[in-house]
Design a protein around this motif. Structure first.
Motif, short mmCIF file in Angstrom:
data_model
loop_
_atom_site.label_atom_id
_atom_site.label_comp_id
_atom_site.label_asym_id
_atom_site.label_seq_id
_atom_site.Cartn_x
_atom_site.Cartn_y
_atom_site.Cartn_z
N GLY A 117 0.78 -1.23 0.00
CA GLY A 117 0.00 0.00 0.00
C GLY A 117 0.80 1.27 0.00
O GLY A 117 0.21 2.35 -0.09
N HIS A 118 2.15 1.20 0.08
CA HIS A 118 2.92 2.44 0.09
C HIS A 118 4.38 2.19 -0.23
O HIS A 118 4.89 1.07 -0.10
CB HIS A 118 2.79 3.16 1.43
CG HIS A 118 3.41 2.41 2.57
ND1 HIS A 118 2.70 1.52 3.35
CD2 HIS A 118 4.68 2.42 3.07
CE1 HIS A 118 3.50 1.01 4.27
NE2 HIS A 118 4.71 1.54 4.13
N LEU A 119 5.06 3.25 -0.61
CA LEU A 119 6.51 3.28 -0.77
C LEU A 119 6.96 4.72 -0.84
O LEU A 119 6.12 5.63 -0.98
CB LEU A 119 6.97 2.53 -2.03
CG LEU A 119 6.77 3.18 -3.40
CD1 LEU A 119 7.76 2.61 -4.41
CD2 LEU A 119 5.35 2.96 -3.90
N GLY A 120 8.26 4.95 -0.73
CA GLY A 120 8.82 6.29 -0.82
C GLY A 120 9.91 6.33 -1.86
O GLY A 120 10.51 5.29 -2.21
N ALA A 121 10.20 7.52 -2.38
CA ALA A 121 11.22 7.63 -3.42
C ALA A 121 11.68 9.07 -3.55
O ALA A 121 10.92 10.01 -3.26
CB ALA A 121 10.68 7.15 -4.76
N VAL A 246 15.70 6.80 11.77
CA VAL A 246 14.52 6.90 10.89
C VAL A 246 14.46 8.32 10.35
O VAL A 246 14.87 9.28 11.01
CB VAL A 246 13.21 6.55 11.63
CG1 VAL A 246 13.19 5.11 12.06
CG2 VAL A 246 13.00 7.45 12.83
N GLY A 247 13.94 8.45 9.11
CA GLY A 247 13.87 9.76 8.49
C GLY A 247 12.54 10.11 7.88
O GLY A 247 12.33 11.23 7.42
N ASP A 248 11.60 9.13 7.85
CA ASP A 248 10.29 9.40 7.27
C ASP A 248 9.30 8.38 7.83
O ASP A 248 9.67 7.45 8.55
CB ASP A 248 10.32 9.36 5.74
CG ASP A 248 10.93 8.07 5.20
OD1 ASP A 248 10.36 7.00 5.46
OD2 ASP A 248 11.98 8.14 4.53
N TRP A 249 8.02 8.54 7.47
CA TRP A 249 6.98 7.66 8.01
C TRP A 249 7.14 6.23 7.53
O TRP A 249 6.76 5.29 8.23
CB TRP A 249 5.59 8.18 7.61
CG TRP A 249 5.17 9.38 8.39
CD1 TRP A 249 5.25 9.56 9.74
CD2 TRP A 249 4.58 10.57 7.87
NE1 TRP A 249 4.76 10.79 10.09
CE2 TRP A 249 4.34 11.44 8.96
CE3 TRP A 249 4.23 11.00 6.60
CZ2 TRP A 249 3.78 12.70 8.82
CZ3 TRP A 249 3.66 12.25 6.45
CH2 TRP A 249 3.44 13.09 7.55
N VAL A 250 7.69 6.04 6.33
CA VAL A 250 7.92 4.68 5.84
C VAL A 250 8.94 3.98 6.73
O VAL A 250 8.75 2.82 7.13
CB VAL A 250 8.39 4.71 4.37
CG1 VAL A 250 8.66 3.29 3.87
CG2 VAL A 250 7.35 5.38 3.47
N ALA A 286 -3.29 5.57 7.84
CA ALA A 286 -2.57 4.39 8.30
C ALA A 286 -1.08 4.66 8.41
O ALA A 286 -0.43 4.22 9.36
CB ALA A 286 -2.83 3.22 7.34
N LEU A 287 -0.51 5.39 7.45
CA LEU A 287 0.92 5.70 7.46
C LEU A 287 1.13 7.02 8.19
O LEU A 287 1.21 8.08 7.60
CB LEU A 287 1.45 5.77 6.02
CG LEU A 287 2.98 5.77 5.86
CD1 LEU A 287 3.56 4.46 6.38
CD2 LEU A 287 3.36 5.99 4.41
N SER A 288 1.22 6.93 9.52
CA SER A 288 1.41 8.13 10.34
C SER A 288 2.13 7.74 11.61
O SER A 288 2.13 6.58 12.02
CB SER A 288 0.06 8.78 10.69
OG SER A 288 -0.63 8.03 11.66
N ASP A 289 2.74 8.73 12.26
CA ASP A 289 3.45 8.47 13.50
C ASP A 289 2.51 8.00 14.60
O ASP A 289 2.86 7.12 15.40
CB ASP A 289 4.23 9.71 13.93
CG ASP A 289 3.36 10.95 14.01
OD1 ASP A 289 2.50 11.14 13.14
OD2 ASP A 289 3.54 11.75 14.94
N LEU A 290 1.31 8.57 14.66
CA LEU A 290 0.37 8.19 15.71
C LEU A 290 -0.04 6.72 15.60
O LEU A 290 -0.14 6.01 16.61
CB LEU A 290 -0.88 9.08 15.65
CG LEU A 290 -0.68 10.52 16.14
CD1 LEU A 290 -1.86 11.39 15.74
CD2 LEU A 290 -0.49 10.56 17.65
N ASN A 291 -0.26 6.24 14.39
CA ASN A 291 -0.64 4.84 14.23
C ASN A 291 0.54 3.90 14.42
O ASN A 291 0.37 2.76 14.83
CB ASN A 291 -1.30 4.63 12.87
CG ASN A 291 -2.72 5.17 12.85
OD1 ASN A 291 -3.48 4.95 13.78
ND2 ASN A 291 -3.08 5.89 11.82
N SER A 292 1.76 4.38 14.15
CA SER A 292 2.94 3.58 14.48
C SER A 292 3.06 3.40 15.99
O SER A 292 3.43 2.33 16.48
CB SER A 292 4.20 4.24 13.92
OG SER A 292 4.23 4.16 12.50
#
Length: 855
Positions: A117-121, A246-250, A286-292
């Motif tokens: 459902g996600h990726l970064g680039a 860590v540097g991003d939500w991913v 879903a992809l957020s610091d709070l849900n992590s």
């Protein structure tokens, strides 16, 4: 300061070309040829519209396509950029992430791994438009990095959390796993074997979920992670350490899954992220610091982090516009919240306001605000904010830039569309203090999480543990924070623990200390889950400021009680009970009460402790008597001195001397501790204690876990729970992602169910209304709930029911008139957040509460 706006009308329109030329000349002179800096992040120009791309990326793509900026200059407008590329987070259809990644690789981008459902680039500016049109891409938004909660100070005092006593008792973190999450750990290899363990377990994320196990790859960005890890190690030197960049939500999302698999006990995170939710401690994404955070705590990890150093860099409060020009007034008539910036240093302004974050777009209810950066001397608007996240209507905007000029700038807030919100929050996210801070309402993210397994930490002034630090973030202001919610949870010392000289302080430093303290608690009580660890620290904190918990000190200054150092087996103050007991004992200075100070009594009450375990529901009677001293008796949960008090008793029954009795019917299976203590300070003497235990005649049936198999006749979904009526016996079954009260309906048979925020209501078969959760309505104690009613509807803080004659009865909050329906007879009722609506018998719609509607 009042900012003047140019307004064009009538003859003034013919002056536009000349005045525009003068403005261009002025801006070019001020910014040394960087006119693109002014154009950037000023939405509203021509260009393509990409529905699945956030406005910042869209503007960058348009500026490049129109030739306004070069690829490198356009990329520089993004918070994460590298030459001609920008950092992008992609949300994809399920199963499509791999194909999107392949396309990025084939076209010059640098993606991380594909996740479900996600990726970064890192994506070339020239590719943004094309990749947004690729099949499977549902949303693209600029990657926004976190920042470290840090500040500099040379004034460091001594730590004071009771750690030395626990160390002396052998509690140093053995068997506990601690993960330290930070931007970087520069210099960490030099610390191994001295200020840190000889070996640590590492995972160094180097881009959008791609990681290395080589510790050298963690030595990036700064030494803040190294210093915080050393701080934790001073307190828990025998723990096992995980070092994670860590540097991003991913990265964060993947790191948490790994740490849960590793069965880590405590996470310390020093990172602050931009807000991803409405301020109630949750996020719809879903992809957020709070849900992590939620994922980690669900996996058994206690999350400890700084509350933030943002008390002086945040404004929170109601929107004010006394002169009606559309601009918010921060203080008096001042529409400028001044901040001093340094040239070349990244700055981000952030605004969040009261509005809905998810749901269909309604142009009649749409509200739009923006935060702007104005160069104070020239009055030129340098930046206007952008929306972000998976909805262009989410009530959060930001801007990002690197100022060319040193000096004073103004943050100002404009209401562009709709009515004024109830509250506005403005943050100088990457930057300096504000001229008009609010102090309160400055809790950072994810410290604002409502998960009870998270511990957010404020801090004291360096060298003075009785004074809160001026930059320490303060907790909830008005709405949306629920009444009674406390932030930060705890306050830690803003100081070093030994001879080591460091120049790092603030809530990040204090939280590192509390992470170490949490590790000691976990070692001492290995059965504790994350909420238990948090509650233990809150229960034993030393109160500061105004009596009781508050949003400056939280529950108080963290302290480890000396009475809990020894285990019952090693402590001479404990006696183990196996069955009934009748014995005498003595009080002396060797054993001291653990509960006196928590109940407003003086210290140094002598005590003895007796532990026992029951395997079935048991009737227990405890008699304590003494001819020498006035006495007091406690029954506590768990085999420890400082457990939760279940029952307590002074001398309230007749007999020779002083006597106390506790009698409990059907005490549930578990471990328990009796504390026999004196009422007055430092009183020695003899006592007799008699304990009688008998298995209860009736053993309660173990609760049956409901299943969603049914069959059901009706159901209703609330905010984070759902309830359904069973066809077989008309009873109610509930499931919840939140509190236990929401899923604990009273026994009985029911005919209708309605769920809302924090609980549900139902109609019994006799027509009476019953509510449970955050709003309780009991027809046995409230005659107005007897009915009989035909239907019931549960709102967020109230509920209404309709009887057979069409009359409405309401319960709960009446702050906005929720309990005051207009006179008349009605045929249908529906309650929501802040009010209700109903259909009159003539089919006209009537609403009351926060929304009033009258035919």
């Amino acid at each position: 300061m009042r900012i003047r706006e140019f307004k064009w009308n009538g003859k003034a329109g013919r002056m536009l070309p000349a005045i525009s030329a003068l403005l261009v000349l002025l801006v070019t002179t001020l910014f040394a040829g960087n006119f693109g800096e002014v154009l950037a992040q000023t939405p509203g120009g021509a260009g393509g519209v990409y529905e699945n791309m956030d406005p910042l990326l869209e503007d960058i793509a348009n500026q490049y396509a129109m030739g306004t900026l070069s690829a490198k200059a356009a990329a520089a407008q993004a918070p994460v950029n590298n030459e001609e590329s920008v950092g992008v987070i992609f949300l994809t259809e399920l199963g499509a992430a791999d194909e999107v990644r392949d396309y990025l690789l084939e076209n010059g981008a640098s993606p991380g791994p594909a996740f479900e459902g996600h990726l970064g680039a890192d994506v070339p500016v020239s590719l943004l438009a094309d990749v947004s049109q690729q099949e499977g891409v549902t949303w693209m938004h600029a990657s926004i990095p976190p920042r470290a909660a840090e500040s500099a100070s040379d004034d460091l005092g001594e730590v004071a959390h009771g750690v030395d006593v626990w160390h002396a008792g052998g509690l140093k973190g053995e068997g506990v796993k601690i993960a330290v999450l930070s931007l970087g750990f520069e210099g960490i290899q030099e610390m191994l074997g001295t200020g840190l363990p000889e070996t640590v377990i590492t995972r160094c994320y180097i881009g959008y979920g791609l990681y290395s196990d080589d510790i050298a790859d963690c030595e990036t960005e700064s030494d803040s992670g190294t210093i915080r890890a050393a701080r934790i190690y001073d307190i828990a030197p025998e723990a096992t350490y995980y070092i994670v960049t860590v540097g991003d939500w991913v990265d964060l999302n993947d790191a948490v899954k790994w740490l849960v698999d590793e069965e880590v006990d405590v996470i310390y995170e020093s990172l602050i992220w931009i807000y991803t939710g409405p301020g109630d401690g949750t996020s719809p994404y879903a992809l957020s610091d709070l849900n992590s955070v939620d994922d980690a705590i669900e996996g058994g990890i206690t999350w400890v982090m700084p509350a933030g150093n943002d008390a002086q860099s945040t404004w929170f409060g109601a929107f004010h516009d006394q002169d009606g020009d559309g601009y918010h007034e921060f203080s008096g008539e001042d529409e400028c919240n001044r901040v001093t910036l340094e040239p070349g240093r990244p700055y981000m302004g952030l605004i969040r306001w009261e509005d809905k974050w998810v749901g269909p777009f309604d142009p009649l209810e749409f509200r739009d605000l923006s935060v702007q950066m104005v160069h104070e001397e020239s009055g030129v608007t340098i930046r206007r904010s952008y929306r972000s996240f998976l909805a262009r209507t989410a009530p959060l905007e930001y801007f990002y830039f690197r100022p060319r000029l040193e000096g004073n700038y103004c943050l100002r807030v404009q209401l562009n569309v709709g009515t004024a919100p109830d509250w506005v929050q403005v943050s100088s996210f990457f930057g300096g203090d504000l001229e008009h801070p609010s102090l309160f309402g400055s809790i950072a993210s994810p410290a604002e999480s409502n998960n009870p397994g998270l511990i957010s930490v404020g801090t004291t002034t360096p060298g003075n543990t009785d004074e809160i630090w001026e930059h320490s973030s303060r907790g909830p202001g008005p709405e949306p924070w629920p009444e009674g919610r406390i932030k930060p949870e705890i306050v830690g010392a803003n100081s070093d623990v030994d001879h080591r000289t460091v120049t790092m302080t603030g809530t990040g430093w204090a939280a590192a200390g509390i992470a170490g303290v949490a590790a000691l608690v976990k070692q001492r009580f290995p059965e504790f889950d994350p909420e238990d660890v948090a509650n233990y620290l809150k229960d034993n904190a030393e109160d500061r400021g105004e009596p009781g918990p508050d949003n400056t000190w939280g529950y108080g200054f963290a302290m480890l009680p000396s009475g809990d150092v020894a285990t019952p087996e090693d402590d001479q103050c404990f006696v183990r009970i196996d069955g009934n007991m009748d014995r005498t004992g003595t009080w002396d200075e060797g054993c001291v009460s653990s509960h006196a100070t928590r109940h407003g009594l003086e210290d140094n009450r002598y005590a003895r402790f007796y532990t026992f375990t029951v395997d079935a529901y048991t009737d227990v009677t405890i008699d304590l008597s003494s001819n020498d001293q006035d006495i007091y008796l406690y029954l506590m949960e768990g085999n420890r001195k400082n457990g939760e008090i279940l029952e307590e008793n002074d001398d309230d029954f007749t007999g020779e001397g002083y006597n106390s009795r506790i009698a409990v019917s059907s005490l549930a299976p578990g471990d328990y501790t009796i504390e026999a203590t004196t009422y007055y300070v430092e009183k020695k003497g003899e006592f007799r204690i008699v304990v009688d235990m008998e298995t209860s005649a009736v053993q309660p049936e173990p609760p049956v876990e409901p299943t969603p198999m049914g069959p059901f006749s009706a159901f209703s979904r609330g905010t984070d729970h759902v309830c359904a009526l069973l066809q077989s016996d008309s009873t109610i079954a509930c499931w919840s992602a939140g509190g236990i009260d929401e899923i604990s309906p009273p026994s009985g048979e029911y005919s209708a169910i309605s769920s809302g925020d924090g609980g549900s209501c139902a109609l019994r078969n006799d027509g009476a209304a019953v509510c449970w959760g955050s709003l309780e309505v009991d027809p046995e104690s409230d005659e107005t709930a007897m009915g009989p009613f035909m239907s019931v509807s549960r709102g967020s803080d109230h509920a209404c029911a309709l009887d057979s004659e069409g009359v409405i009865t309401c319960w709960g909050s009446d702050e906005e008139g929720q309990m005051s329906p207009p006179d008349g007879t009605y045929s249908a009722i529906d309650s929501g957040d802040g009010g209700s609506c109903a259909l009159r018998d003539d089919d006209a719609l009537v609403c009351w509460g926060s929304l009033e509607l009258s035919p």
